[in-house]
Structures are given as structure tokens and as C-alpha cells.
Design a protein around this motif. Structure first.
Motif, mmCIF file in Angstrom:
data_model
loop_
_atom_site.group_PDB
_atom_site.id
_atom_site.type_symbol
_atom_site.label_atom_id
_atom_site.label_comp_id
_atom_site.label_asym_id
_atom_site.label_seq_id
_atom_site.Cartn_x
_atom_site.Cartn_y
_atom_site.Cartn_z
ATOM 1 N N ARG A 63 0.835 -1.211 0.000
ATOM 2 C CA ARG A 63 0.000 0.000 0.000
ATOM 3 C C ARG A 63 0.865 1.254 0.000
ATOM 4 O O ARG A 63 0.568 2.239 -0.702
ATOM 5 N N ALA A 64 1.955 1.222 0.773
ATOM 6 C CA ALA A 64 2.849 2.380 0.805
ATOM 7 C C ALA A 64 3.498 2.611 -0.553
ATOM 8 O O ALA A 64 3.686 3.756 -0.996
ATOM 9 N N ALA A 65 3.844 1.526 -1.246
ATOM 10 C CA ALA A 65 4.463 1.680 -2.560
ATOM 11 C C ALA A 65 3.453 2.153 -3.597
ATOM 12 O O ALA A 65 3.805 2.907 -4.520
ATOM 13 N N ARG A 66 2.199 1.708 -3.478
ATOM 14 C CA ARG A 66 1.201 2.077 -4.474
ATOM 15 C C ARG A 66 0.740 3.514 -4.305
ATOM 16 O O ARG A 66 0.571 4.247 -5.307
ATOM 17 N N TYR A 67 0.532 3.941 -3.067
ATOM 18 C CA TYR A 67 -0.010 5.274 -2.851
ATOM 19 C C TYR A 67 1.022 6.216 -2.234
ATOM 20 O O TYR A 67 0.654 7.250 -1.650
ATOM 21 N N GLY A 68 2.322 5.911 -2.299
ATOM 22 C CA GLY A 68 3.361 6.783 -1.751
ATOM 23 C C GLY A 68 3.481 8.074 -2.545
ATOM 24 O O GLY A 68 3.242 8.097 -3.757
ATOM 25 N N ARG A 69 3.901 9.151 -1.863
ATOM 26 C CA ARG A 69 3.977 10.451 -2.526
ATOM 27 C C ARG A 69 5.344 10.708 -3.139
ATOM 28 O O ARG A 69 5.459 11.513 -4.073
ATOM 29 N N ASN A 70 6.374 10.097 -2.586
ATOM 30 C CA ASN A 70 7.716 10.405 -3.114
ATOM 31 C C ASN A 70 8.003 9.683 -4.425
ATOM 32 O O ASN A 70 8.953 10.031 -5.138
ATOM 33 N N GLY A 71 7.233 8.694 -4.767
ATOM 34 C CA GLY A 71 7.414 7.992 -6.031
ATOM 35 C C GLY A 71 8.576 7.038 -6.059
ATOM 36 O O GLY A 71 8.877 6.449 -7.104
ATOM 37 N N GLN A 72 9.302 6.876 -4.927
ATOM 38 C CA GLN A 72 10.417 5.957 -4.880
ATOM 39 C C GLN A 72 9.943 4.597 -4.380
ATOM 40 O O GLN A 72 9.157 4.522 -3.435
ATOM 41 N N LEU A 73 10.425 3.523 -4.964
ATOM 42 C CA LEU A 73 10.014 2.166 -4.615
ATOM 43 C C LEU A 73 11.187 1.431 -4.022
ATOM 44 O O LEU A 73 12.293 1.428 -4.583
ATOM 45 N N ASP A 74 10.948 0.844 -2.858
ATOM 46 C CA ASP A 74 11.969 0.024 -2.198
ATOM 47 C C ASP A 74 11.857 -1.393 -2.777
ATOM 48 O O ASP A 74 10.980 -2.177 -2.387
ATOM 49 N N THR A 75 12.747 -1.669 -3.712
ATOM 50 C CA THR A 75 12.647 -2.961 -4.409
ATOM 51 C C THR A 75 12.817 -4.132 -3.471
ATOM 52 O O THR A 75 12.085 -5.136 -3.563
ATOM 53 N N ALA A 76 13.784 -4.058 -2.553
ATOM 54 C CA ALA A 76 14.026 -5.171 -1.621
ATOM 55 C C ALA A 76 12.818 -5.394 -0.722
ATOM 56 O O ALA A 76 12.401 -6.552 -0.479
ATOM 57 N N ALA A 77 12.219 -4.295 -0.222
ATOM 58 C CA ALA A 77 11.048 -4.432 0.656
ATOM 59 C C ALA A 77 9.867 -5.006 -0.113
ATOM 60 O O ALA A 77 9.107 -5.846 0.406
ATOM 61 N N LEU A 78 9.706 -4.560 -1.379
ATOM 62 C CA LEU A 78 8.592 -5.090 -2.177
ATOM 63 C C LEU A 78 8.778 -6.576 -2.492
ATOM 64 O O LEU A 78 7.824 -7.358 -2.483
ATOM 65 N N ASP A 79 10.041 -6.952 -2.776
ATOM 66 C CA ASP A 79 10.280 -8.380 -3.043
ATOM 67 C C ASP A 79 9.983 -9.216 -1.811
ATOM 68 O O ASP A 79 9.358 -10.296 -1.916
ATOM 69 N N ALA A 80 10.410 -8.722 -0.636
ATOM 70 C CA ALA A 80 10.150 -9.466 0.599
ATOM 71 C C ALA A 80 8.659 -9.516 0.892
ATOM 72 O O ALA A 80 8.121 -10.555 1.332
ATOM 73 N N ALA A 81 7.943 -8.416 0.650
ATOM 74 C CA ALA A 81 6.496 -8.391 0.907
ATOM 75 C C ALA A 81 5.770 -9.357 -0.024
ATOM 76 O O ALA A 81 4.856 -10.091 0.380
ATOM 77 N N LEU A 82 6.174 -9.352 -1.318
ATOM 78 C CA LEU A 82 5.529 -10.275 -2.255
ATOM 79 C C LEU A 82 5.829 -11.726 -1.893
ATOM 80 O O LEU A 82 4.961 -12.609 -2.024
ATOM 81 N N GLU A 83 7.082 -11.971 -1.421
ATOM 82 C CA GLU A 83 7.435 -13.340 -1.045
ATOM 83 C C GLU A 83 6.621 -13.799 0.154
ATOM 84 O O GLU A 83 6.093 -14.923 0.178
ATOM 85 N N ARG A 84 6.502 -12.897 1.199
ATOM 86 C CA ARG A 84 5.697 -13.276 2.368
ATOM 87 C C ARG A 84 4.234 -13.468 1.994
ATOM 88 O O ARG A 84 3.572 -14.400 2.456
ATOM 89 N N GLY A 85 3.697 -12.591 1.178
ATOM 90 C CA GLY A 85 2.303 -12.715 0.787
ATOM 91 C C GLY A 85 2.041 -13.994 -0.020
ATOM 92 O O GLY A 85 1.010 -14.657 0.153
ATOM 93 N N THR A 86 2.999 -14.345 -0.922
ATOM 94 C CA THR A 86 2.825 -15.570 -1.722
ATOM 95 C C THR A 86 2.871 -16.818 -0.845
ATOM 96 O O THR A 86 2.074 -17.760 -1.021
ATOM 97 N N ASP A 87 3.805 -16.846 0.132
ATOM 98 C CA ASP A 87 3.884 -17.994 1.042
ATOM 99 C C ASP A 87 2.610 -18.118 1.874
ATOM 100 O O ASP A 87 2.075 -19.232 2.067
ATOM 101 N N ALA A 88 2.123 -16.990 2.389
ATOM 102 C CA ALA A 88 0.876 -17.033 3.159
ATOM 103 C C ALA A 88 -0.293 -17.490 2.289
ATOM 104 O O ALA A 88 -1.185 -18.227 2.742
ATOM 105 N N LEU A 89 -0.285 -17.029 1.025
ATOM 106 C CA LEU A 89 -1.352 -17.443 0.105
ATOM 107 C C LEU A 89 -1.320 -18.953 -0.137
ATOM 108 O O LEU A 89 -2.371 -19.623 -0.170
#
Length: 440
Positions: free
Chosen positions: A383-409
Motif C-alpha cells: 500500500r505504501a508503494a502504491r499510494y506513496g507520494r515520493n514515487g520511490q520504490l523500495d525494491t528489496a522491501a517489495l520483493d520481501a512483501a511479495l514473497e511473504r504474501g505468496t507464502d501465506a497465500l
């Protein structure tokens, strides 16, 4: 003097006795022929007195292997009773078996057996019928049934014979081009009937005959066929009624809804989420993270979180060309007639936190709580990456979030498989029952 006279008398008696014996012997002995005569020659026996020599018998005609000698025609009587009264009607059945094969065929003259021509005097034939022939090679069976009666005042207490019948027949042979034999006669013996008594005088025992004729056998066969068809129809109705009863019983526990508005099964939704997460990972590995990919990943995690919380999903059946909007996930629905459903959820990290901090005793199970925690963390990062104001994306954090979400799924999807889901429901039921017992 007296002694001499007695001795003389004795001598005379002895002489008389000896003389009589010699005369008797000479009278019994045949006179011997003179020595000059010779005995006449013995007379030869007459032609009629000569011993006869048995004429040689013709050799029997050999039969083909498997042939059995049978009479060309054989008939027999049968009555439905052994004794009748004057004027009483009773049934006389005449059955004949005749040989009928491909090679040999016996052709009887059946006109003389018809009810209108048969003569059974002194019995009167009231009516009669000929039943359908029965063929059991090498024989054909013919049966006539006559209804007869006896009228007369001179038959009381007597045995009256049903007269014999003479049947004329000839034999047709198809061997060697075909031939027809001469006419022959078969004589059916008479049958004794007792008038106003139990059995005839000539009967050796009491005859308990069955009244089964060809017509009655056929009637029973038709009756059994009709009963079988009726039972099959009744069984079919029973099956239909049982099916309707089962449908009504299960219909009480299942609410019928239109196919277009029927919600998707949780397993179907989670399968669509897993496929969408796999596609997002491939695009990230090929192109890198973007705000659009973060929004799509967030929609997948929101839908999975709603399924884990047991919350309803927004569903819309659309055509294939409709493009999903932001926050929607396209899931295929159905196999034979597939449709496209757009699914979305409004689950946020705050919603999951509220569920985890519930103080009313409705906290989820430890395993579900761990899954919800992982989904909450992934949802916050996306959510922070999608609606963030600075427009910068933390690639490592997004990869970890996607990995955790996929495992939980994946874990959530396994938990919704049928065996695991059933075992969990049984365990919860047992726990609820135990808590009710302890509360009492």
C-alpha cells in the motif's frame, strides 16, 4: 388118505399158476419174423415233418451317429377329471407329438381331429379348440381341447370308454430329391371314464392330473411378463420419488441462487490469486517493480486476506473483453461454459489488525493468526508503494512483501483443500462441544 388128497390138490394149483404165467408172457411178446424175411426200410419223413432252417434275417440299417429312434407319431388322452355325472361337461385333451426335421417330416391328417368332425360317441363334443403348436426339434406337439358331455340313462354306475381315434399320416423325406411315403394309420387307444363314480374299474390308481394346457401355459407366461413390466415401472417411480425426496431434503440446506450471482468458492478464488501472484513475479523479474505492479499485488493480497477473514467479496460476471479496473482480479469461472468474474475486496491492514485485537473471544486460530500477520505486513508495504507520494520504490522491501504474501497465500490455499477443511471443521466441532460441557 386125506394127506394124499391134499398134496394132490396143491400140485394141481401150482401147475395151474405156472401155466397161466407162461401163457401171459407168450401173449405179450410180439411174434418174431421168420429168418428168411428182412425188416422193411424206414419210411423217410414227410416234407412237413422235416426240420426247418431259420431264414437269414436282414441286417439292420445302420443309423447315423447321434440318431435316436422315435415313433413317427404318438398321441395320448388327458381329462380334467376321472368320474363325471350325466350331462356334466368336462374337458378332454388330445396331445400328439410328430417328428418334424429338415430331412423327415410326418404329415398327419388333422381334419379328422377338428372339433366339428371328431367322433367320440357316445360322448358329445360341445365345443373345442386347437392350441398353438410347440416345436422342440425333432418333435412338434399338437394339442386339441374338447369340451364334452354324456347324456343317457343307461350309463349310471358304468365305465364308458372315450373311443379311440385313428389318425392317418404319411412321411415326407427330403433325402435324395424328396419323396412321400404311403399313407399309414395310427390308432389311439380308448380312455375309460367312470360315470358317477370316483375312478373307472380299469384304473390302477387315482389319477391326479394337472389342468395345464398350452393355452394356460401361455397365459401364465403373459401374466408373468405383465407383472415384470409393472414391477419395473413401479421401481422406476420409486427411484424418481426417492430422487425428488433427496433433492427436497438437500434443498433445505442449500439456497438456490442464480448462476450469475452465485459467489465463487474460496478454493477457486485462492487458485486465481496464486496464478495472479505467479504472473506478477514473472513481470517483476523481467521489467522490475512499478506502481501498477504494486497495485495489482496489493489487490491479490487484499482478496486473500478477505478469504482468510471470512469476509464477503465483491463479484461481477463480465464478458471476456472487459478489462479489470484498479483493485480487481479477473478469475475464470466454470469448465463446460466458462465465464469471467471480476473479484475485489476492501480489506486493509487496519481491518486485519482489528480482527487480531478482538477482545470478545472471537480471535482466530493460531495458524490463521500467523497467516493474517504475514498478509498484514505484506499489505502495508504494498500500500505504501502504491499510494506513496515520493514515487520511490523500495525494491528489496517489495520483493520481501511479495514473497511473504505468496507464502501465506499458499498456506491458506492448502488449508482450504477438502480433506484439511473437513478435518478442521471436525476439530472445531469437538472443541465447541467440550467447551459447552465445561461451561455447564
Amino acid at each position: 388118505m386125506r394127506a394124499r388128497s391134499a398134496a394132490g390138490v396143491f400140485v394141481v394149483l401150482v401147475v395151474l399158476v405156472v401155466g397161466g404165467a407162461v401163457a401171459g408172457l407168450s401173449a405179450q411178446a410180439p411174434p418174431s419174423p421168420p429168418a428168411s424175411q428182412t425188416p422193411p426200410p424206414a419210411k423217410p419223413p414227410a416234407a412237413a415233418e422235416r426240420p426247418k432252417t431259420a431264414a437269414p434275417r436282414p441286417a439292420p440299417v445302420p443309423h447315423a451317429p447321434g440318431d435316436i429312434e422315435v415313433e413317427p407319431i404318438a398321441c395320448w388322452w388327458k381329462t380334467d377329471r376321472n368320474a363325471v355325472n350325466i350331462g356334466e361337461r368336462f374337458t378332454v385333451t388330445l396331445t400328439c407329438s410328430i417328428v418334424e426335421t429338415n430331412a423327415v417330416k410326418v404329415v398327419p391328417d388333422l381334419n379328422q381331429l377338428e372339433p366339428t368332425t371328431v367322433a367320440l360317441q357316445p360322448f358329445e363334443v360341445v365345443k373345442g379348440v386347437r392350441h398353438e403348436d410347440i416345436r422342440t426339434p425333432p418333435l412338434r406337439y399338437i394339442q386339441y381341447e374338447y369340451t364334452t358331455r354324456l347324456i343317457g340313462d343307461v350309463f349310471f354306475g358304468k365305465d364308458v370308454d372315450i373311443p379311440g381315434v385313428k389318425i392317418t399320416y404319411h412321411i415326407q423325406s427330403s433325402i435324395g430329391g424328396g419323396s412321400q411315403g404311403r399313407d399309414q394309420t395310427y390308432a389311439l387307444p380308448a380312455l375309460a371314464m367312470r360315470v358317477n363314480s370316483l375312478v373307472p374299474k380299469k384304473a390302477a390308481d387315482i389319477r391326479d392330473t394337472t389342468p395345464d394346457t398350452f393355452a394356460e401355459i401361455e397365459t401364465r407366461r403373459l401374466r408373468s411378463s405383465a407383472a415384470f413390466v409393472a414391477s419395473a415401472i413401479s421401481f422406476g417411480f420409486a427411484v424418481v420419488l426417492l430422487g425428488l425426496a433427496l433433492v427436497r431434503v438437500f434443498g433445505r440446506y442449500r439456497v438456490r441462487t442464480p448462476a450469475s450471482s452465485r459467489p465463487l468458492a474460496p478454493a477457486t478464488v485462492l487458485r486465481g490469486c496464486a496464478r495472479a501472484a505467479a504472473r506478477i513475479r514473472q513481470e517483476v523479474a523481467r521489467e522490475g517493480w512499478s506502481a501498477e505492479l504494486a497495485g495489482r499485488a496489493m489487490a491479490v493480497i487484499r482478496i486473500a486476506s478477505a478469504v482468510a477473514l471470512g469476509r464477503p467479496l465483491a463479484q461481477q460476471i463480465v464478458e471476456r473483453h472487459v478489462v479489470p479496473r484498479d483493485g480487481q482480479l479477473a478469475i475464470r469461472k466454470g469448465l463446460l461454459r466458462p465465464k469471467r468474474a471480476l473479484v475485489s475486496a476492501s480489506t486493509t491492514s487496519a481491518t486485519i489488525a482489528t480482527q487480531l485485537a478482538d477482545t470478545n473471544g472471537r480471535r482466530p486460530a493460531p495458524r490463521t493468526e500467523q497467516l493474517l500477520t504475514e498478509l498484514q505486513e505484506s499489505l502495508a508495504v504494498l500500500r505504501a508503494a502504491r499510494y506513496g507520494r515520493n514515487g520511490q520504490l523500495d525494491t528489496a522491501a517489495l520483493d520481501a512483501a511479495l514473497e511473504r504474501g505468496t507464502d501465506a497465500l499458499k498456506k491458506l490455499r492448502v488449508a482450504h483443500f477438502w480433506p484439511v477443511r473437513t478435518a478442521g471443521a471436525l476439530a472445531r466441532s469437538a472443541a465447541d462441544a467440550g467447551s459447552m460441557v465445561w461451561s455447564r
